[in-house]
Design an enzyme around this catalytic site. Structure first.
Site, short mmCIF file in Angstrom:
data_model
loop_
_atom_site.label_atom_id
_atom_site.label_comp_id
_atom_site.label_asym_id
_atom_site.label_seq_id
_atom_site.Cartn_x
_atom_site.Cartn_y
_atom_site.Cartn_z
N LYS A 261 -70.08 8.12 91.46
CA LYS A 261 -69.43 7.57 90.03
C LYS A 261 -70.21 6.42 89.76
O LYS A 261 -70.49 5.43 90.20
CB LYS A 261 -68.01 7.07 90.55
CG LYS A 261 -67.22 6.36 89.34
CD LYS A 261 -65.95 5.82 90.09
CE LYS A 261 -65.41 4.59 88.96
NZ LYS A 261 -64.29 3.77 89.01
N GLY B 84 -58.13 -2.86 87.24
CA GLY B 84 -57.19 -3.71 88.05
C GLY B 84 -56.28 -4.27 87.12
O GLY B 84 -55.41 -5.19 87.81
N THR C 92 -55.98 -0.12 92.77
CA THR C 92 -54.96 -1.30 92.72
C THR C 92 -53.62 -1.15 92.68
O THR C 92 -52.94 -1.78 93.24
CB THR C 92 -55.76 -2.16 91.75
OG1 THR C 92 -56.81 -2.62 91.69
CG2 THR C 92 -54.72 -3.64 91.76
#
Length: 256
Positions: free
Chosen positions: A96, A157, A206
Site C-alpha cells: 500500500k 483517523g 482506528t
C-alpha cells in the site's frame, strides 16, 4: 469475490493492526472481523529497528495476506525503499503506497504518490495507492497500472466518515480495478454507506482499535460491509420527492 491482481478474497474488509491496547485484543478483533488482509506500517516493524515491537507477534500470519504500507514516507524514493525492505524481508509482494504530503491533515502527496506507484509497478509489486478523493488522480493511477485505488473517505483517523460521496462515486464509476475506501471511517454506518456507494472494499484501523469494545466493533464492521455490498448489488429504489403508497390502490374493496 474481491480480486486484487491475481489474488482473490472472500472478505471485503481490510484491517489495520496498529494502535490496539494489547496483542490479545488485537488478535481477538482480527478473528472477529474475519478479514483476510492485514495491513501495517513497515516502519513500525522491527525489521527496521530491533528494539521496536513486532505488531504481528501473536498473529498466525500464514492465515492472512499481508499488506505492508509505506506510512512515514514523505517522498516517492522513501516509499520505494520501504517497499523494497518489506519485500526483502519476505512479508509480501503487495504494497500500500502511502506518501503523506501534509503533516496536519495527513492528506497524501499526489505527485509523489504517482511517482512511487509508477516505480513500484516497474519493480513488479502489486500496488495499492492511498490517495485523496481526487477523481482525475485516481484515473491517472489506474492508467499507470495500479491494482486497486484507495481513496480516503475523510482524513486518516478522523472518524468523519464519507464527506464527499459524489467524488467517490465518480472514482468508482470510471474505475476498472477495485476501489477500496481507506481512511476516516468511524462507524459501521460509515462502512455500510461506502459499500452502498459501490466500493469494492473498506480498509480501516482506528475505528476498531480505538473503539470501547474493539472486538465487538470489528464484528459490527464485518456485518456492515457485507450488508452495504448486498444492498448495492440488490439495487436501491430511486428517491422520489413525494410519498408513494406501498399498497396498490387498484382493486381495493370499497369501504362501507
Amino acid at each position: 469475490m474481491l480480486t486484487i491482481g491475481e489474488k482473490q478474497f472472500t472478505s471485503r474488509l481490510l484491517l489495520g493492526t496498529g494502535k490496539f491496547t494489547d496483542f490479545d485484543v488485537q488478535q481477538q478483533a482480527i478473528a472477529a472481523s474475519e478479514t483476510e488482509i492485514l495491513t501495517f506500517a513497515v516502519r513500525r516493524m522491527n525489521i527496521f529497528e530491533p528494539t521496536q515491537p513486532n505488531l504481528l507477534e501473536k498473529i498466525d500470519v500464514s492465515k492472512y495476506t499481508l499488506l505492508p504500507n509505506t506510512a512515514g514516507a514523505k517522498t516517492a524514493e522513501e516509499a520505494v525503499r520501504i517497499a523494497q525492505l518489506a519485500k526483502a524481508s519476505g512479508l509480501c509482494d503487495m504494497i500500500k503506497v502511502e506518501v503523506i504530503g501534509c503533516d496536519r491533515s495527513l492528506l497524501p502527496d499526489p505527485i509523489e504518490t504517482l511517482k512511487a506507484t509508477e516505480k513500484l509497478l516497474e519493480l513488479g509489486f502489486i500496488v495499492l495507492p492511498y490517495t485523496s478523493d481526487d477523481v482525475v488522480l485516481a484515473r491517472h493511477l489506474q492508467e499507470l497500472g495500479a491494482h486497486a485505488i484507495m481513496p480516503g473517505a475523510s482524513p486518516i483517523g478522523s472518524g468523519q466518515g464519507v464527506i464527499n460521496p459524489l467524488n467517490l462515486q465518480f472514482i468508482m464509476e470510471q474505475s476498472t480495478v477495485p476501489v477500496i475506501v481507506d481512511a476516516g471511517i468511524g462507524t459501521p454506518a460509515d462502512a455500510a454507506y461506502a459499500m452502498q456507494l459501490g466500493a469494492d472494499g473498506v480498509l480501516l484501523n482506528t475505528a476498531v482499535s480505538g473503539a470501547q469494545n474493539p472486538i465487538q466493533m470489528a464484528r459490527a464492521m464485518k456485518y456492515a460491509i457485507e450488508a452495504g455490498r448486498m444492498g448495492y448489488e440488490a439495487g436501491a429504489i430511486p428517491k422520489k420527492e413525494y410519498g408513494i403508497a406501498s399498497s396498490p390502490q387498484k382493486g381495493m374493496s370499497p369501504i362501507g
